[in-house]
Every structure is written in structure tokens, then in C-alpha cells.
Design a protein around this motif. Structure first.
Motif, PDB file in Angstrom:
ATOM      1  N   VAL A 188       0.773  -1.122   0.017  1.00  0.00           N
ATOM      2  CA  VAL A 188       0.140   0.092   0.007  1.00  0.00           C
ATOM      3  C   VAL A 188       0.792   1.314  -0.201  1.00  0.00           C
ATOM      4  CG1 VAL A 188      -2.026   1.220   1.087  1.00  0.00           C
ATOM      5  CG2 VAL A 188      -1.801  -1.449   1.487  1.00  0.00           C
ATOM      6  N   TYR A 189       1.892   1.368   0.918  1.00  0.00           N
ATOM      7  CA  TYR A 189       2.686   2.414   1.309  1.00  0.00           C
ATOM      8  C   TYR A 189       4.060   2.265   0.560  1.00  0.00           C
ATOM      9  CZ  TYR A 189      -1.323   3.089   4.096  1.00  0.00           C
ATOM     10  OH  TYR A 189      -2.769   3.116   4.665  1.00  0.00           O
ATOM     11  N   ILE A 211       8.096 -16.299  -3.875  1.00  0.00           N
ATOM     12  CA  ILE A 211       7.963 -15.658  -2.810  1.00  0.00           C
ATOM     13  C   ILE A 211       6.802 -14.773  -2.820  1.00  0.00           C
ATOM     14  CG2 ILE A 211       9.101 -14.093  -1.177  1.00  0.00           C
ATOM     15  CD1 ILE A 211      10.831 -16.480  -1.787  1.00  0.00           C
ATOM     16  N   LEU A 212       5.911 -14.936  -1.824  1.00  0.00           N
ATOM     17  CA  LEU A 212       4.722 -14.197  -1.686  1.00  0.00           C
ATOM     18  C   LEU A 212       4.936 -13.234  -0.529  1.00  0.00           C
ATOM     19  CD1 LEU A 212       2.316 -17.399  -1.837  1.00  0.00           C
ATOM     20  CD2 LEU A 212       2.694 -15.508  -3.779  1.00  0.00           C
ATOM     21  N   ALA A 213       4.792 -11.721  -0.963  1.00  0.00           N
ATOM     22  CA  ALA A 213       5.008 -10.676   0.221  1.00  0.00           C
ATOM     23  C   ALA A 213       3.745  -9.992   0.156  1.00  0.00           C
ATOM     24  CB  ALA A 213       6.213  -9.774  -0.322  1.00  0.00           C
ATOM     25  N   SER A 214       3.139 -10.086   1.298  1.00  0.00           N
ATOM     26  CA  SER A 214       1.852  -8.922   1.444  1.00  0.00           C
ATOM     27  C   SER A 214       1.587  -8.398   2.674  1.00  0.00           C
ATOM     28  CB  SER A 214       0.677 -10.062   1.306  1.00  0.00           C
ATOM     29  OG  SER A 214      -0.553  -9.229   1.599  1.00  0.00           O
ATOM     30  N   THR A 215       0.935  -7.283   2.526  1.00  0.00           N
ATOM     31  CA  THR A 215       0.438  -6.245   3.416  1.00  0.00           C
ATOM     32  C   THR A 215      -0.588  -7.090   4.281  1.00  0.00           C
ATOM     33  OG1 THR A 215       0.896  -4.433   1.967  1.00  0.00           O
ATOM     34  CG2 THR A 215      -0.456  -4.134   3.917  1.00  0.00           C
ATOM     35  N   THR A 216      -0.653  -7.063   5.583  1.00  0.00           N
ATOM     36  CA  THR A 216      -1.823  -7.328   6.380  1.00  0.00           C
ATOM     37  C   THR A 216      -3.028  -6.312   6.042  1.00  0.00           C
ATOM     38  OG1 THR A 216      -0.506  -8.252   8.181  1.00  0.00           O
ATOM     39  CG2 THR A 216      -2.771  -7.941   8.659  1.00  0.00           C
ATOM     40  N   TYR A 217      -4.052  -6.805   6.115  1.00  0.00           N
ATOM     41  CA  TYR A 217      -5.171  -6.109   5.612  1.00  0.00           C
ATOM     42  C   TYR A 217      -6.547  -6.659   6.273  1.00  0.00           C
ATOM     43  CZ  TYR A 217      -8.712  -3.928   2.383  1.00  0.00           C
ATOM     44  OH  TYR A 217      -9.937  -3.584   1.765  1.00  0.00           O
ATOM     45  N   ASN A 218      -6.968  -5.829   7.333  1.00  0.00           N
ATOM     46  CA  ASN A 218      -8.228  -5.991   7.957  1.00  0.00           C
ATOM     47  C   ASN A 218      -8.029  -7.571   8.632  1.00  0.00           C
ATOM     48  OD1 ASN A 218      -9.069  -3.595   7.307  1.00  0.00           O
ATOM     49  ND2 ASN A 218     -10.657  -4.178   5.578  1.00  0.00           N
ATOM     50  N   THR A 219      -6.980  -7.788   9.342  1.00  0.00           N
ATOM     51  CA  THR A 219      -6.668  -8.925  10.115  1.00  0.00           C
ATOM     52  C   THR A 219      -6.486 -10.216   9.048  1.00  0.00           C
ATOM     53  OG1 THR A 219      -8.972  -9.877  10.539  1.00  0.00           O
ATOM     54  CG2 THR A 219      -7.549  -8.546  12.346  1.00  0.00           C
ATOM     55  N   GLY A 220      -6.311  -9.803   7.700  1.00  0.00           N
ATOM     56  CA  GLY A 220      -6.344 -11.078   6.652  1.00  0.00           C
ATOM     57  C   GLY A 220      -5.030 -10.588   5.931  1.00  0.00           C
ATOM     58  N   PHE A 223      -3.938  -8.705   1.896  1.00  0.00           N
ATOM     59  CA  PHE A 223      -4.341  -7.982   1.018  1.00  0.00           C
ATOM     60  C   PHE A 223      -5.250  -8.373  -0.160  1.00  0.00           C
ATOM     61  CE2 PHE A 223      -4.038  -4.354  -1.959  1.00  0.00           C
ATOM     62  CZ  PHE A 223      -4.157  -3.186  -0.861  1.00  0.00           C
ATOM     63  N   PRO A 224      -6.278  -7.911  -0.594  1.00  0.00           N
ATOM     64  CA  PRO A 224      -7.191  -8.718  -1.690  1.00  0.00           C
ATOM     65  C   PRO A 224      -6.461  -9.201  -2.805  1.00  0.00           C
ATOM     66  CG  PRO A 224      -8.179  -6.494  -0.757  1.00  0.00           C
ATOM     67  CD  PRO A 224      -6.664  -6.841  -0.169  1.00  0.00           C
ATOM     68  N   ALA A 225      -5.557  -8.476  -3.404  1.00  0.00           N
ATOM     69  CA  ALA A 225      -4.944  -8.920  -4.693  1.00  0.00           C
ATOM     70  C   ALA A 225      -4.306 -10.149  -4.532  1.00  0.00           C
ATOM     71  CB  ALA A 225      -3.970  -7.932  -5.392  1.00  0.00           C
ATOM     72  N   MET A 226      -3.664 -10.279  -3.258  1.00  0.00           N
ATOM     73  CA  MET A 226      -2.791 -11.513  -2.737  1.00  0.00           C
ATOM     74  C   MET A 226      -4.032 -12.931  -2.552  1.00  0.00           C
ATOM     75  SD  MET A 226       0.069 -12.976  -2.363  1.00  0.00           S
ATOM     76  CE  MET A 226       1.382 -12.027  -2.298  1.00  0.00           C
ATOM     77  N   ARG A 227      -4.920 -12.284  -2.025  1.00  0.00           N
ATOM     78  CA  ARG A 227      -5.883 -13.170  -1.514  1.00  0.00           C
ATOM     79  C   ARG A 227      -6.353 -14.043  -2.711  1.00  0.00           C
ATOM     80  NH1 ARG A 227      -9.901 -10.343   1.674  1.00  0.00           N
ATOM     81  NH2 ARG A 227     -10.819 -10.038  -0.205  1.00  0.00           N
ATOM     82  N   SER A 228      -6.751 -13.075  -3.742  1.00  0.00           N
ATOM     83  CA  SER A 228      -7.305 -13.545  -4.865  1.00  0.00           C
ATOM     84  C   SER A 228      -5.966 -14.598  -5.945  1.00  0.00           C
ATOM     85  CB  SER A 228      -8.038 -12.601  -5.676  1.00  0.00           C
ATOM     86  OG  SER A 228      -7.155 -11.845  -6.532  1.00  0.00           O
ATOM     87  N   PHE A 229      -4.988 -13.808  -5.576  1.00  0.00           N
ATOM     88  CA  PHE A 229      -3.706 -14.576  -6.471  1.00  0.00           C
ATOM     89  C   PHE A 229      -3.625 -16.025  -5.970  1.00  0.00           C
ATOM     90  CE2 PHE A 229       0.598 -15.599  -6.971  1.00  0.00           C
ATOM     91  CZ  PHE A 229       0.624 -15.777  -8.339  1.00  0.00           C
TER      92      PHE A 229
END
Ligand SMILES: Cc1cc2nc3c(=O)[nH]c(=O)nc-3n(C[C@H](O)[C@H](O)[C@H](O)COP(=O)(O)O)c2cc1C
Ligand SMILES: [Fe+2]
Ligand SMILES: [Fe+2]
Length: 382
Positions: free
Chosen positions: A249-250, A295-304, A306-312
């Protein structure tokens, strides 16, 4: 481009934006169709609904004053079958040759299964046209259940339906392994076992050329394409590249991804990073299947996650992703949960080996993160 008595009557779709409702195709798409002009005339498949007039014109030009005897329907997906009713109206003497399952599906689309104008064929059945004798090969789930390929035993040509196809209009591309891979992994990737069964059947016959329903006719490049199909169907990687799929995000997660990529490259391995919010997932999916490490690198998003990573990851798992090394990087300012959520998504996947080193960012990049990063790069390259 075809044998003298086999004519191409397919079309190029240059207006299409996404194929099958989800795959961007910047070079368009081809819907291939062929006519075998023999004592009897067989047409193999029709085209997409937007091109029936163009296809019919090409068919008539090739036929001259003759009339076709058979329409061979190898696959009922509408990008190939939309012209069936028009063909049958235009040529009342013609019959459809197809699998029983295809006739069942046909009824759903056309309100008729042409019960009095059809030949139901199954694996091993043959159809003689005169010089050519065709033999049918069942290829269930490549990539619909009714699929039946056609082998010309005379000229040793395999009409392969959606197998061995690729994205891109014929006027814009020749064989392109990257686009063949993206097509295969996206559309057929889930059905590796069924493709292996087909490859086994193909290994038992002499094939001089493959005539697919999308993309170029394959002749000299067939061994190259077959080698790739063997890897893809067996869920084996093609190389030890490291693919890094990330969301940010940032920008902090993106920054550590860039650092990891350069650590990996400095150890002599290729690393390619893809921003999941900005790259079509069919591209990243195909890259993940090509490479041995992801390698999967993701921001935490609403205790889950990030949406793009979730769907990927959902897409990866749905396509049967397996037998690979996976590393995890998460970021979360107060309660990072992305790593746990990402890992759990692979619960039912086979042969996923997680790297021992993972990285947790709490916002920005700490000195511990830098140490963890080097350890992760060492582990990947060891
Ligand atoms: C919409 C939104 C939801 C978030 N939810 C969480 C959360 O549930 N737990 C947490 O620890 N951080 C959460 N965060 C904070 C981010 O994980 C944090 O800002 C992180 O540093 C972002 O990494 P980046 O710089 O790569 O974007 C959230 C951030 C946003 C924008
Ligand atoms: Fe299809
Ligand atoms: Fe197709």
C-alpha cells in the motif's frame, strides 16, 4: 500453411479485450477452423459467434460449388461451436460427427442435438473421406468433458482442439512459448492428469503437424512445444528462477521485495518481482508455474491478507499449483496476520515446501529484517 487439400477457414479476432471472460489478449485471438477437401468434405469446428458470417464466406469460397458432408465438432465451447446451427441450416445434407457428450451439451446451446443428422463417435472410431482416414481420440477435460481430437492417419496431422493452442491472432504472432504457457496454465493447467493421458496417446502415433483451434499450426516446433507440455502437465518447473509476487500500500513491502530480488541476483540466480495490483494475474500465475521458487509478500489487511494477494493465491491453488518452494514475507503495523493466512491457503496443496526463513515487517524495514532477508536469499540460493 496447410496441406494442399486441407484449407484454413478460421478468423482473427482483433477487437477482443479479454478471452474467456478473464485473459487479456493484447495481440487478439484466433478461432481456427479447417476444411478437408476429399471425395467427402469435412469441416472441423466453427468459430466464435461474432465471426460466423466471415467464416461462412471463407467456407463457401473454399468449397466453390461443392457441399460439405461432415461437420466434426471437437469441442462445444462457444468460441468454436457458435456456427453449428448456421452450418446445419445452410447444408441440410450434412451431418455432425461428434462425441455423445458433445451432443448433450449441444442441446443446451441449440435446443437440438440433431438426433437424425449425426454420427456419434468415440475413441478409436474412424471416418473415411477418400484419401484421408480420420481417427478420433477422446481428450476429456482438455479442457471440457466432451473434447474429442481428430487424427488424420493419412497425412499424420493431429487436430488438437484447445490443446497446443495459444493467445494471439495469427496475423500478429507465431509460436510464442510465453503466450502458450499463459494459455495452458490459465485454461488447461488444472487438468494435468488428463493432459498427461493425452500426451501418452500422442506419443503412440506419428505426428507431422498439430492443427489447434487457437494459435499457429505447429510443425518444426512440435518437439519444443511437447517438451514444455510434458513439464506443464507434470507440474514441474522449467528453471530455478525466483518469482516474487507482492502487494504493497505504502511501498515498504515493495521496498523489501526489491532488496530481496537484488540479494538473490547477487547470488547468481534470476529474480523477477510482480506487483499483483498492477500485473494481470494470468501472467504471474504462468510465471509461478515456470519457476521453482515463489516468494509471496503481502501487507496485512483487516486481520487478513491484501485482496490482490488473496485472489492470487486462490487462483494458484485452484490451478493445482504444487511441487514448489514458497517463501513468505508479511507486513502489519499492529498485528501482522498475512503470513499465517497466506500459508493456510496452501493447506490442501501437494508438495509445497515453505522456506524456513520468513520475514515480518512492522511497517518499515528494521535491521532484523535485513538479516532475515539475507538469510532468506541464502536459503533460496543454497
Ligand atoms: C485498509 C488497511 C487495513 C489494514 N489492516 C491491518 C491489520 O488488520 N493488521 C495490521 O497489523 N496492519 C494492518 N494495516 C496496516 C498495514 O499492514 C501497514 O500499513 C503496512 O506497513 C503496509 O505495508 P506497505 O508499506 O507495504 O503498504 C492495514 C492497512 C490498511 C491500509
Ligand atoms: Fe475450450
Ligand atoms: Fe477455445
Amino acid at each position: 500453411m496447410t496441406m494442399a487439400d486441407i484449407k484454413y477457414i478460421g478468423v482473427d479476432d482483433l477487437d477482443i479485450d479479454i478471452f474467456e471472460g478473464q485473459y487479456p489478449v493484447k495481440d487478439g485471438m484466433s478461432y481456427n477452423s479447417y476444411v478437408i477437401l476429399d471425395e467427402k468434405i469435412a469441416v472441423l469446428d466453427t468459430v466464435d459467434g461474432s465471426f460466423i458470417d466471415e467464416w461462412m464466406d471463407k467456407l463457401k469460397a473454399v468449397l466453390d460449388t461443392r457441399k460439405p458432408n461432415y461437420l466434426i465438432v471437437q469441442h462445444m465451447e462457444p468460441d468454436h461451436s457458435a456456427g453449428i446451427a448456421r452450418f446445419m441450416d445452410e447444408y441440410p445434407e450434412a451431418v455432425i460427427v461428434s462425441s455423445m457428450m458433445a451432443f448433450n451439451i449441444m442441446k443446451g446451446y441449440f435446443n437440438t442435438d440433431y438426433a437424425d443428422r449425426r454420427i456419434i463417435s468415440k475413441e478409436g472410431d474412424t471416418l473415411s473421406l477418400g484419401r484421408h482416414t480420420l481417427s478420433f481420440i477422446a481428450a476429456p477435460m482438455v479442457h471440457w468433458p466432451e473434447v474429442m481430437l481428430t487424427y488424420d492417419t493419412t497425412d499424420k496431422i493431429l487436430f488438437s482442439a484447445d490443446a497446443f493452442g495459444q493467445f494471439g491472432a495469427l496475423s500478429r504472432t507465431g509460436l510464442n512459448i510465453d503466450e502458450a504457457r499463459r494459455y495452458y496454465i490459465g485454461i488447461v493447467g488444472k487438468f494435468g492428469l488428463q493432459v498427461e493421458a493425452l500426451l501418452k496417446k500422442a506419443a503412440g502415433i506419428e505426428i507431422k503437424a498439430v492443427y489447434p483451434l487457437h494459435g499457429p499450426i505447429i510443425t518444426d516446433e512440435l518437439p519444443l512445444l511437447l517438451d514444455h507440455y510434458k513439464l506443464w502437465a507434470g507440474y514441474e518447473s522449467e528453471c530455478d528462477d525466483c518469482i516474487i509476487a507482492y502487494t504493497s500500500v505504502y511501498g515498504h513491502t515493495a521496498q523489501i521485495v526489491r532488496m530481496l530480488a537484488s540479494e538473490i541476483e547477487s547470488r547468481g540466480r534470476r529474480a523477477l518481482a510482480y506487483d499483483l495490483a498492477r500485473t494481470d494475474h494470468s501472467i504471474v500465475l504462468a510465471e509461478a508455474f515456470r519457476a521453482g521458487t515463489l516468494i509471496l509478500a503481502s501487507t496485512t489487511y483487516n486481520t487478513g491478507v491484501f485482496p490482490a494477494m488473496r485472489s492470487f493465491i486462490d487462483t494458484l491453488v485452484e490451478h493445482g499449483y504444487k511441487n514448489r518452494t514458497v517463501g513468505i514475507i508479511e507486513n502489519g503495523s499492529w498485528a501482522p496476520t498475512a503470513a499465517k493466512v497466506m500459508k493456510a491457503k496452501f493447506e490442501n496443496s501437494q508438495g509445497i515446501r515453505f522456506l524456513e526463513n520468513s520475514i515480518t515487517l512492522k511497517g518499515g524495514i528494521s535491521s532484523e529484517n535485513i538479516e532475515a532477508l539475507k538469510a532468506m536469499a541464502d536459503e533460496i540460493c543454497s
